[in-house]
Design a protein around this motif. Structure first.
Motif, PDB file in Angstrom:
ATOM      1  N   ARG A 163       2.981   2.413   6.202  1.00 37.15           N
ATOM      2  CA  ARG A 163       1.867   1.553   6.608  1.00 37.15           C
ATOM      3  C   ARG A 163       0.602   2.395   6.724  1.00 37.15           C
ATOM      4  O   ARG A 163       0.633   3.528   7.221  1.00 37.15           O
ATOM      5  CB  ARG A 163       2.158   0.893   7.956  1.00 37.15           C
ATOM      6  CG  ARG A 163       3.371  -0.038   7.963  1.00 37.15           C
ATOM      7  CD  ARG A 163       3.061  -1.364   7.338  1.00 37.15           C
ATOM      8  NE  ARG A 163       4.243  -2.230   7.292  1.00 37.15           N
ATOM      9  CZ  ARG A 163       4.220  -3.516   6.910  1.00 37.15           C
ATOM     10  NH1 ARG A 163       3.071  -4.048   6.542  1.00 37.15           N
ATOM     11  NH2 ARG A 163       5.327  -4.221   6.895  1.00 37.15           N
ATOM     12  N   ASP A 164      -0.513   1.839   6.242  1.00 32.59           N
ATOM     13  CA  ASP A 164      -1.788   2.527   6.411  1.00 32.59           C
ATOM     14  C   ASP A 164      -2.481   1.992   7.657  1.00 32.59           C
ATOM     15  O   ASP A 164      -1.921   1.207   8.427  1.00 32.59           O
ATOM     16  CB  ASP A 164      -2.664   2.344   5.171  1.00 32.59           C
ATOM     17  CG  ASP A 164      -2.939   0.873   4.855  1.00 32.59           C
ATOM     18  OD1 ASP A 164      -2.518   0.002   5.651  1.00 32.59           O
ATOM     19  OD2 ASP A 164      -3.579   0.593   3.831  1.00 32.59           O
ATOM     20  N   ARG A 179      -1.257  -2.423   5.824  1.00 29.53           N
ATOM     21  CA  ARG A 179      -0.652  -2.729   4.532  1.00 29.53           C
ATOM     22  C   ARG A 179       0.450  -1.721   4.222  1.00 29.53           C
ATOM     23  O   ARG A 179       0.302  -0.526   4.502  1.00 29.53           O
ATOM     24  CB  ARG A 179      -1.704  -2.702   3.427  1.00 29.53           C
ATOM     25  CG  ARG A 179      -2.814  -3.718   3.586  1.00 29.53           C
ATOM     26  CD  ARG A 179      -3.785  -3.646   2.414  1.00 29.53           C
ATOM     27  NE  ARG A 179      -4.347  -2.308   2.264  1.00 29.53           N
ATOM     28  CZ  ARG A 179      -5.221  -1.985   1.299  1.00 29.53           C
ATOM     29  NH1 ARG A 179      -5.579  -2.896   0.412  1.00 29.53           N
ATOM     30  NH2 ARG A 179      -5.705  -0.754   1.235  1.00 29.53           N
ATOM     31  N   ASN A 180       1.525  -2.214   3.633  1.00 29.07           N
ATOM     32  CA  ASN A 180       2.604  -1.310   3.257  1.00 29.07           C
ATOM     33  C   ASN A 180       2.269  -0.627   1.931  1.00 29.07           C
ATOM     34  O   ASN A 180       1.245  -0.913   1.296  1.00 29.07           O
ATOM     35  CB  ASN A 180       3.935  -2.052   3.179  1.00 29.07           C
ATOM     36  CG  ASN A 180       3.879  -3.245   2.231  1.00 29.07           C
ATOM     37  OD1 ASN A 180       3.260  -3.201   1.186  1.00 29.07           O
ATOM     38  ND2 ASN A 180       4.541  -4.325   2.626  1.00 29.07           N
ATOM     39  N   GLY A 181       3.141   0.282   1.523  1.00 33.39           N
ATOM     40  CA  GLY A 181       2.882   1.031   0.314  1.00 33.39           C
ATOM     41  C   GLY A 181       2.812   0.173  -0.936  1.00 33.39           C
ATOM     42  O   GLY A 181       2.005   0.428  -1.842  1.00 33.39           O
ATOM     43  N   GLN A 202       1.840  -3.034  -1.140  1.00 36.70           N
ATOM     44  CA  GLN A 202       0.562  -3.743  -1.132  1.00 36.70           C
ATOM     45  C   GLN A 202      -0.595  -2.820  -1.477  1.00 36.70           C
ATOM     46  O   GLN A 202      -1.516  -3.201  -2.195  1.00 36.70           O
ATOM     47  CB  GLN A 202       0.342  -4.393   0.229  1.00 36.70           C
ATOM     48  CG  GLN A 202       1.326  -5.502   0.553  1.00 36.70           C
ATOM     49  CD  GLN A 202       1.168  -6.013   1.970  1.00 36.70           C
ATOM     50  OE1 GLN A 202       0.622  -5.338   2.833  1.00 36.70           O
ATOM     51  NE2 GLN A 202       1.671  -7.212   2.216  1.00 36.70           N
ATOM     52  N   TRP A 203      -0.551  -1.596  -0.952  1.00 38.77           N
ATOM     53  CA  TRP A 203      -1.617  -0.631  -1.251  1.00 38.77           C
ATOM     54  C   TRP A 203      -1.644  -0.292  -2.734  1.00 38.77           C
ATOM     55  O   TRP A 203      -2.712  -0.248  -3.359  1.00 38.77           O
ATOM     56  CB  TRP A 203      -1.404   0.626  -0.425  1.00 38.77           C
ATOM     57  CG  TRP A 203      -2.430   1.683  -0.668  1.00 38.77           C
ATOM     58  CD1 TRP A 203      -3.648   1.802  -0.067  1.00 38.77           C
ATOM     59  CD2 TRP A 203      -2.318   2.776  -1.591  1.00 38.77           C
ATOM     60  NE1 TRP A 203      -4.316   2.903  -0.555  1.00 38.77           N
ATOM     61  CE2 TRP A 203      -3.532   3.526  -1.493  1.00 38.77           C
ATOM     62  CE3 TRP A 203      -1.335   3.197  -2.478  1.00 38.77           C
ATOM     63  CZ2 TRP A 203      -3.766   4.652  -2.260  1.00 38.77           C
ATOM     64  CZ3 TRP A 203      -1.575   4.331  -3.243  1.00 38.77           C
ATOM     65  CH2 TRP A 203      -2.774   5.048  -3.124  1.00 38.77           C
ATOM     66  N   HIS A 254      -4.765  -0.116   7.909  1.00 40.53           N
ATOM     67  CA  HIS A 254      -5.065  -1.537   7.814  1.00 40.53           C
ATOM     68  C   HIS A 254      -3.819  -2.405   7.917  1.00 40.53           C
ATOM     69  O   HIS A 254      -3.912  -3.627   7.801  1.00 40.53           O
ATOM     70  CB  HIS A 254      -5.778  -1.843   6.493  1.00 40.53           C
ATOM     71  CG  HIS A 254      -7.041  -1.061   6.293  1.00 40.53           C
ATOM     72  ND1 HIS A 254      -8.182  -1.289   7.039  1.00 40.53           N
ATOM     73  CD2 HIS A 254      -7.329  -0.042   5.452  1.00 40.53           C
ATOM     74  CE1 HIS A 254      -9.134  -0.450   6.649  1.00 40.53           C
ATOM     75  NE2 HIS A 254      -8.647   0.318   5.689  1.00 40.53           N
ATOM     76  N   ARG A 286      -4.646  -1.063  -5.478  1.00 42.11           N
ATOM     77  CA  ARG A 286      -5.273  -0.010  -6.264  1.00 42.11           C
ATOM     78  C   ARG A 286      -5.181  -0.288  -7.762  1.00 42.11           C
ATOM     79  O   ARG A 286      -6.142  -0.091  -8.508  1.00 42.11           O
ATOM     80  CB  ARG A 286      -4.619   1.331  -5.939  1.00 42.11           C
ATOM     81  CG  ARG A 286      -4.800   1.801  -4.519  1.00 42.11           C
ATOM     82  CD  ARG A 286      -6.253   2.063  -4.203  1.00 42.11           C
ATOM     83  NE  ARG A 286      -6.794   3.132  -5.040  1.00 42.11           N
ATOM     84  CZ  ARG A 286      -8.048   3.562  -4.990  1.00 42.11           C
ATOM     85  NH1 ARG A 286      -8.901   2.975  -4.149  1.00 42.11           N
ATOM     86  NH2 ARG A 286      -8.466   4.537  -5.773  1.00 42.11           N
TER      87      ARG A 286
END
Length: 277
Positions: free
Chosen positions: A66-67, A71-73, A75-76, A69, A80
């Motif tokens: 998770r970042d 979001r999981n990896g 979604q990130w 924000h 991108r």
């Protein structure tokens, strides 16, 4: 005099997806599905079952990351990749108008608001206002301008009362029929002091004492320094979907639009607001 205890406002809960830990709903379903698949393969081959388990475990690793924000990896990475694809196609640039890249040379809003339309309406006092309509989702947004009071020179009890009223208003939005979203925007900009200057000089009497004039002049010159001008806007979005026996409501048809105790009626080429009751 008893010291006033500082009131803290909380009970905020961050929305979370149902599931096991950080996996969320999609990750939990993938974990259960992979477990069932591994059990089925286990009846055929232990090595195959272990291979399936390893693949499922590696596929769930991005869902655990998770970042800041939330979001999981996965979604990130998807965001991108979508950004890079849009950048290669030039979709990250927006230029409207007669010399722009928009069809027919129109001046449309960018992004999701490109298909939105603006309708003019009138309130109960005959004052015009804008009604923003998104035909794709049949959503209608009304923006209200508010004058929020500051907390300067205000007792703590009054601030607690204001916060309670704000919480009551937010709770009432959950019972508002047809309301799908509400947002609050606060704009802060350096205050030029022009409004204060007009207010003070417009109310000074000709026979005012010289001392009072000098004090007010000093206030007008010194008070705006470092102060900010705040503008508050509340956007309420309603759905035009039918409710009960009503038919689907749109901005083109002469259908009643009942919200906030008023009725919107299409008359001629404009909306007319009529009080109910």
């Amino acid at each position: 005099m008893s010291a006033h205890e500082m009131r803290t406002y909380g009970n905020w809960r961050k929305p979370t997806s149902p599931g096991i830990g950080r996996l969320g709903l999609a990750g939990t379903l993938a974990l259960f599905g992979g477990t069932i698949l591994a059990i089925v393969v286990m009846f055929v081959s232990w090595i195959g079952a272990m291979a399936v388990g390893v693949l499922v475990g590696f596929s769930l690793v991005p869902l655990l990351m998770r970042d800041r924000h939330g979001r999981n990896g996965l979604q990130w990475a998807t965001a991108r990749v979508s950004w890079q694809r849009g950048k290669m196609r030039g979709e990250h640039l927006y230029r409207s108008g007669p010399l722009g890249r928009i069809d027919l040379g129109t001046c449309k809003l960018p992004g999701l608001s490109a298909t939105s339309r603006l309708c003019e309406a009138q309130d109960a006092y005959g004052r015009p206002f804008a009604l923003l309509t998104v035909p794709a989702t049949n959503h209608h947004t009304v923006v209200l301008t508010c004058n929020a009071d500051g907390a300067s020179l205000v007792d703590d009890e009054q601030i607690d009362t204001w916060v309670a009223y704000w919480g009551q208003w937010l709770a009432g939005l959950g019972l508002e029929p047809g309301l799908v979203s509400a947002s609050v925007t606060v704009e802060a900009a350096p205050d030029t002091g022009e409004r204060l200057r007009q207010e003070v000089y417009g109310n000074i009497r000709p026979n005012a004492p010289d001392l009072a004039r000098r004090v007010l002049a000093d206030v007008v010159e010194s008070y705006p320094r470092g102060s900010a001008s705040l503008s508050t806007y509340i956007a309420l979005t309603y759905s035009g979907a039918p409710r009960g026996s009503d038919v689907r409501r749109t901005s083109e048809k002469p259908l009643p639009f009942r919200e906030f105790g008023v009725r919107f009626r299409w008359s001629g080429m404009k909306w007319v607001v009529v009080r109910e009751g």
